[in-house]
Design a protein around this motif. Structure first.
Motif, PDB file in Angstrom:
ATOM      1  N   VAL A 140       1.028   5.054 -19.566  1.00 36.19           N
ATOM      2  CA  VAL A 140       0.268   4.169 -20.456  1.00 36.19           C
ATOM      3  C   VAL A 140       0.944   2.794 -20.441  1.00 36.19           C
ATOM      4  O   VAL A 140       2.139   2.682 -20.728  1.00 36.19           O
ATOM      5  CB  VAL A 140       0.221   4.724 -21.893  1.00 36.19           C
ATOM      6  CG1 VAL A 140      -0.570   3.773 -22.788  1.00 36.19           C
ATOM      7  CG2 VAL A 140      -0.407   6.104 -21.912  1.00 36.19           C
ATOM      8  N   ARG A 141       0.166   1.789 -20.088  1.00 36.31           N
ATOM      9  CA  ARG A 141       0.700   0.436 -19.989  1.00 36.31           C
ATOM     10  C   ARG A 141       0.223  -0.418 -21.161  1.00 36.31           C
ATOM     11  O   ARG A 141      -0.735  -0.057 -21.852  1.00 36.31           O
ATOM     12  CB  ARG A 141       0.277  -0.194 -18.662  1.00 36.31           C
ATOM     13  CG  ARG A 141       0.828   0.532 -17.451  1.00 36.31           C
ATOM     14  CD  ARG A 141       0.058   0.205 -16.190  1.00 36.31           C
ATOM     15  NE  ARG A 141      -1.318   0.711 -16.241  1.00 36.31           N
ATOM     16  CZ  ARG A 141      -2.189   0.607 -15.241  1.00 36.31           C
ATOM     17  NH1 ARG A 141      -1.828   0.014 -14.118  1.00 36.31           N
ATOM     18  NH2 ARG A 141      -3.417   1.087 -15.368  1.00 36.31           N
ATOM     19  N   VAL A 142       0.871  -1.551 -21.358  1.00 36.03           N
ATOM     20  CA  VAL A 142       0.516  -2.431 -22.475  1.00 36.03           C
ATOM     21  C   VAL A 142      -0.946  -2.835 -22.410  1.00 36.03           C
ATOM     22  O   VAL A 142      -1.661  -2.834 -23.420  1.00 36.03           O
ATOM     23  CB  VAL A 142       1.433  -3.674 -22.484  1.00 36.03           C
ATOM     24  CG1 VAL A 142       0.927  -4.710 -23.490  1.00 36.03           C
ATOM     25  CG2 VAL A 142       2.873  -3.286 -22.805  1.00 36.03           C
ATOM     26  N   ALA A 143      -1.432  -3.190 -21.206  1.00 36.73           N
ATOM     27  CA  ALA A 143      -2.830  -3.616 -21.065  1.00 36.73           C
ATOM     28  C   ALA A 143      -3.809  -2.516 -21.464  1.00 36.73           C
ATOM     29  O   ALA A 143      -4.945  -2.802 -21.851  1.00 36.73           O
ATOM     30  CB  ALA A 143      -3.096  -4.061 -19.629  1.00 36.73           C
ATOM     31  N   ASP A 144      -3.389  -1.252 -21.378  1.00 35.64           N
ATOM     32  CA  ASP A 144      -4.274  -0.146 -21.745  1.00 35.64           C
ATOM     33  C   ASP A 144      -4.566  -0.123 -23.241  1.00 35.64           C
ATOM     34  O   ASP A 144      -5.519   0.539 -23.684  1.00 35.64           O
ATOM     35  CB  ASP A 144      -3.644   1.197 -21.330  1.00 35.64           C
ATOM     36  CG  ASP A 144      -3.477   1.314 -19.822  1.00 35.64           C
ATOM     37  OD1 ASP A 144      -4.308   0.730 -19.097  1.00 35.64           O
ATOM     38  OD2 ASP A 144      -2.509   1.970 -19.373  1.00 35.64           O
ATOM     39  N   ALA A 145      -3.753  -0.825 -24.025  1.00 32.64           N
ATOM     40  CA  ALA A 145      -3.967  -0.860 -25.473  1.00 32.64           C
ATOM     41  C   ALA A 145      -5.020  -1.882 -25.876  1.00 32.64           C
ATOM     42  O   ALA A 145      -5.460  -1.893 -27.031  1.00 32.64           O
ATOM     43  CB  ALA A 145      -2.651  -1.177 -26.184  1.00 32.64           C
ATOM     44  N   LEU A 146      -5.434  -2.739 -24.947  1.00 29.83           N
ATOM     45  CA  LEU A 146      -6.458  -3.739 -25.235  1.00 29.83           C
ATOM     46  C   LEU A 146      -7.831  -3.197 -24.877  1.00 29.83           C
ATOM     47  O   LEU A 146      -7.994  -2.510 -23.875  1.00 29.83           O
ATOM     48  CB  LEU A 146      -6.210  -5.029 -24.445  1.00 29.83           C
ATOM     49  CG  LEU A 146      -4.904  -5.784 -24.708  1.00 29.83           C
ATOM     50  CD1 LEU A 146      -4.842  -7.022 -23.813  1.00 29.83           C
ATOM     51  CD2 LEU A 146      -4.781  -6.182 -26.163  1.00 29.83           C
ATOM     52  N   THR A 147      -8.821  -3.541 -25.665  1.00 29.46           N
ATOM     53  CA  THR A 147     -10.195  -3.177 -25.336  1.00 29.46           C
ATOM     54  C   THR A 147     -10.747  -4.176 -24.321  1.00 29.46           C
ATOM     55  O   THR A 147     -10.199  -5.268 -24.137  1.00 29.46           O
ATOM     56  CB  THR A 147     -11.086  -3.197 -26.582  1.00 29.46           C
ATOM     57  OG1 THR A 147     -11.183  -4.549 -27.066  1.00 29.46           O
ATOM     58  CG2 THR A 147     -10.510  -2.300 -27.678  1.00 29.46           C
ATOM     59  N   GLY A 172       1.144  -7.076 -18.856  1.00 26.47           N
ATOM     60  CA  GLY A 172       0.171  -6.012 -19.032  1.00 26.47           C
ATOM     61  C   GLY A 172       0.559  -4.720 -18.352  1.00 26.47           C
ATOM     62  O   GLY A 172       0.135  -3.635 -18.764  1.00 26.47           O
ATOM     63  N   GLY A 173       1.371  -4.795 -17.295  1.00 24.70           N
ATOM     64  CA  GLY A 173       1.779  -3.598 -16.569  1.00 24.70           C
ATOM     65  C   GLY A 173       3.013  -2.922 -17.131  1.00 24.70           C
ATOM     66  O   GLY A 173       3.416  -1.855 -16.639  1.00 24.70           O
ATOM     67  N   GLU A 174       3.628  -3.506 -18.156  1.00 29.14           N
ATOM     68  CA  GLU A 174       4.827  -2.899 -18.733  1.00 29.14           C
ATOM     69  C   GLU A 174       4.482  -1.632 -19.513  1.00 29.14           C
ATOM     70  O   GLU A 174       3.348  -1.436 -19.977  1.00 29.14           O
ATOM     71  CB  GLU A 174       5.535  -3.896 -19.643  1.00 29.14           C
ATOM     72  CG  GLU A 174       6.197  -5.038 -18.908  1.00 29.14           C
ATOM     73  CD  GLU A 174       7.126  -5.827 -19.787  1.00 29.14           C
ATOM     74  OE1 GLU A 174       8.253  -5.344 -20.037  1.00 29.14           O
ATOM     75  OE2 GLU A 174       6.744  -6.924 -20.228  1.00 29.14           O
ATOM     76  N   SER A 175       5.473  -0.791 -19.677  1.00 29.17           N
ATOM     77  CA  SER A 175       5.304   0.471 -20.385  1.00 29.17           C
ATOM     78  C   SER A 175       4.944   0.242 -21.854  1.00 29.17           C
ATOM     79  O   SER A 175       5.631  -0.495 -22.564  1.00 29.17           O
ATOM     80  CB  SER A 175       6.595   1.289 -20.299  1.00 29.17           C
ATOM     81  OG  SER A 175       6.645   2.293 -21.291  1.00 29.17           O
ATOM     82  N   ALA A 176       3.879   0.873 -22.309  1.00 26.32           N
ATOM     83  CA  ALA A 176       3.492   0.777 -23.712  1.00 26.32           C
ATOM     84  C   ALA A 176       4.565   1.401 -24.602  1.00 26.32           C
ATOM     85  O   ALA A 176       4.806   0.927 -25.722  1.00 26.32           O
ATOM     86  CB  ALA A 176       2.152   1.469 -23.926  1.00 26.32           C
ATOM     87  N   GLU A 177       5.222   2.454 -24.115  1.00 27.32           N
ATOM     88  CA  GLU A 177       6.287   3.113 -24.870  1.00 27.32           C
ATOM     89  C   GLU A 177       7.431   2.146 -25.142  1.00 27.32           C
ATOM     90  O   GLU A 177       7.928   2.031 -26.273  1.00 27.32           O
ATOM     91  CB  GLU A 177       6.793   4.323 -24.086  1.00 27.32           C
ATOM     92  CG  GLU A 177       7.821   5.167 -24.809  1.00 27.32           C
ATOM     93  CD  GLU A 177       7.195   6.040 -25.887  1.00 27.32           C
ATOM     94  OE1 GLU A 177       7.636   5.896 -27.043  1.00 27.32           O
ATOM     95  OE2 GLU A 177       6.293   6.823 -25.568  1.00 27.32           O
ATOM     96  N   GLU A 197       0.039  -1.014 -33.998  1.00 32.02           N
ATOM     97  CA  GLU A 197      -0.993   0.003 -34.238  1.00 32.02           C
ATOM     98  C   GLU A 197      -1.777   0.309 -32.963  1.00 32.02           C
ATOM     99  O   GLU A 197      -2.067   1.480 -32.657  1.00 32.02           O
ATOM    100  CB  GLU A 197      -1.930  -0.486 -35.341  1.00 32.02           C
ATOM    101  CG  GLU A 197      -3.005   0.529 -35.717  1.00 32.02           C
ATOM    102  CD  GLU A 197      -3.924   0.002 -36.823  1.00 32.02           C
ATOM    103  OE1 GLU A 197      -4.842   0.731 -37.216  1.00 32.02           O
ATOM    104  OE2 GLU A 197      -3.719  -1.146 -37.271  1.00 32.02           O
ATOM    105  N   GLN A 198      -2.129  -0.729 -32.192  1.00 30.01           N
ATOM    106  CA  GLN A 198      -2.868  -0.507 -30.940  1.00 30.01           C
ATOM    107  C   GLN A 198      -2.036   0.251 -29.911  1.00 30.01           C
ATOM    108  O   GLN A 198      -2.554   1.103 -29.194  1.00 30.01           O
ATOM    109  CB  GLN A 198      -3.315  -1.874 -30.361  1.00 30.01           C
ATOM    110  CG  GLN A 198      -4.440  -2.535 -31.115  1.00 30.01           C
ATOM    111  CD  GLN A 198      -4.723  -3.917 -30.561  1.00 30.01           C
ATOM    112  OE1 GLN A 198      -3.869  -4.810 -30.609  1.00 30.01           O
ATOM    113  NE2 GLN A 198      -5.919  -4.104 -30.021  1.00 30.01           N
TER     114      GLN A 198
END
Length: 473
Positions: A332-339, A430-435, A464-465
């Motif tokens: 899960v990447r940072v960009a995945d948290a954006l709609t 955007g490609g960085e780890s969301a964790e 939150e996202q």
């Protein structure tokens, strides 16, 4: 004996090497002019020697004098090298975005390095050129090289680079591709090749896609030593006198990502380790060659070595932080948290010269809508859809801090926001780890961060996202 009396004799006379790609037997031949093999490591060695010798002839630079210049690095290195060989002092003013390797090279050559912010309008007293001009006037025996407007800049290439290419290709060159920075390389080399070929050589500029030379809006870009950016608060932008626009037939825009990925691929596939502006030239040259036939011959000038950018374009961590790498799709990447809607909309941010009252109204509206009452701040947008680059977001505005300042009487609603900026928001590619981004935001004062793609801010992401994207409560 096959020897040289001075290293100055090793400036220029760089080789051409053919670049091969699958299927190029049916397209134009493409050759690279390896300027990084000049003794100082870049195409700017040529103008450094020419400008200093011209100043000596005209009595502008005398024994014991000081060479002063504003440079993103390469011209400064060339000037420092020639100054050392001739016994002059060198003072070079560089923008803070200059690679660490270039700054270290300047110091190793004995130059005094003065660093100034790169994100200043052209009329600001601390802007790099203005700083260098002031220092040249204040230092006894100081001489400002002024590469952007010095006629010796294009003349160096008319006298050396153009004739070398013509001789090396035995007059078969049909297309020249160069980046446009000060404009000296493309102007001098192009003028010579056009004259000697009777107008047969087509001259093509390669330019960062946001540079004003190729019709961009002037926003900052990440390829050093090419193009021309324009600060949105600069009232009038005069192009360099070293750039002779009539010599250039066409200018092709190239994105930062294409430039960077081109040099990374070229290093691994061809063994050529070259800098970012060389990637811009190569990307444009490949585009040109693909549309030509086997009787055509394209020469791309590659200005400098990739060794000067190992901490930037060849560093995966640097690229990932700025959003030039897309990261691991299995995580899960940072960009995945954006709609999709958030990615499509322009980034909400505040113009640093808006009033405090306007900022308060916008922040309260965000709070009422359930969003975090904090926004990044930067210069005025050029257009409604403009996305600022990472370096432009110089601070953040927080509702709590602004309310406190107004309540304490430190600031009024009609005053400029500029003096009330707090620390910038965290930034994630955007490609960085969301964790990992979530872990950072947990310890940050705000629950909001800026998301970058190719160095540009494309959205805001909240703790939150990130939790939602990771499936966390």
């Amino acid at each position: 004996m096959d020897v040289h009396e001075s290293l100055l004799e090793l400036i220029g006379d760089t080789p051409l090497v053919r670049l091969r790609t699958p299927g190029d037997d049916h397209s134009a031949r493409l050759y690279a002019k390896l300027e990084y093999l000049s003794v100082g490591g870049s195409v700017k060695d040529r103008i450094a020697l020419r400008m200093i010798e011209d100043a000596e002839r005209r009595g502008l630079l005398k024994p014991g004098g000081t060479v002063v210049e504003a440079s993103s690095g390469n011209t400064g290195v060339g000037l420092a090298l020639v100054a050392a060989a001739k016994g002059y002092r060198a003072v070079i003013v560089i923008p803070d975005k200059t690679s660490a390797e270039k700054a270290a090279t300047l110091r190793a050559l004995g130059a005094e390095v003065v660093v100034r912010p790169g994100m200043l309008p052209i009329d600001h007293p601390d802007q790099v050129v203005n700083t260098a001009t002031r220092l040249a006037a204040e230092i006894p025996g100081g001489w400002m090289a002024a590469q952007y407007d010095n006629p010796a800049n294009p003349e160096a290439h008319y006298a050396t680079t153009g004739p070398e290419i013509w001789q090396q290709t035995e007059g078969r060159i049909t297309h020249l591709v160069c980046c446009v920075g000060t404009g000296g390389t493309i102007s001098g080399t192009g003028r010579y090749l056009k004259e000697v070929s009777g107008g047969g050589v087509r001259v093509i500029g390669a330019d960062p896609d946001s540079s004003v030379y190729s019709g961009g809006d002037g926003r900052p870009y990440f390829v050093e030593a090419a193009g021309r950016w324009r600060h949105p608060e600069t009232p009038e932008d005069c192009w360099p006198a070293s750039f002779h626009q009539e010599v250039v037939d066409e200018i092709l825009p190239v994105t930062d990502r294409e430039s960077i990925m081109t040099i990374r691929r070229t290093a691994r596939e061809s063994g050529l380790l070259v800098g970012g502006s060389a990637g811009t030239a190569l990307a444009a040259a490949r585009r040109v060659a693909a549309g030509l036939g086997p009787d055509d011959l394209v020469v791309a000038v590659l200005p400098d070595s990739g060794k000067q950018y190992l901490s930037k374009y060849f560093d995966d961590g640097w690229l990932l932080r700025l959003g030039f790498l897309d990261g691991d799709p299995a995580t899960v990447r940072v960009a995945d948290a954006l709609t999709d809607g958030e990615r499509a909309r322009p980034l909400p941010y505040l113009h640093r010269h808006r009033t405090v009252g306007e900022a308060l109204a916008e922040l309260r509206a965000r709070e009422a809508a359930g969003a975090e009452p904090v926004l990044p701040a930067g210069p005025a947008p050029v257009g409604p859809s403009r996305r600022p680059t990472a370096p432009e977001l110089v601070g953040a505005v927080r509702l709590v801090e602004l309310d406190e300042a107004v309540a304490a009487g430190r600031v009024g609603p009609d005053q400029s926001l500029d003096e009330q900026l707090g620390a910038p928001l965290p930034q994630f590619g955007g490609g960085e780890s969301a964790e990992q981004a979530l872990a950072t935001l947990r310890s940050a004062p705000d629950a909001t961060a800026v998301v970058l793609h190719d160095g540009h801010a494309v959205g805001l992401v909240t703790e939150e996202q990130l939790r939602a994207a990771l499936g966390r409560p």
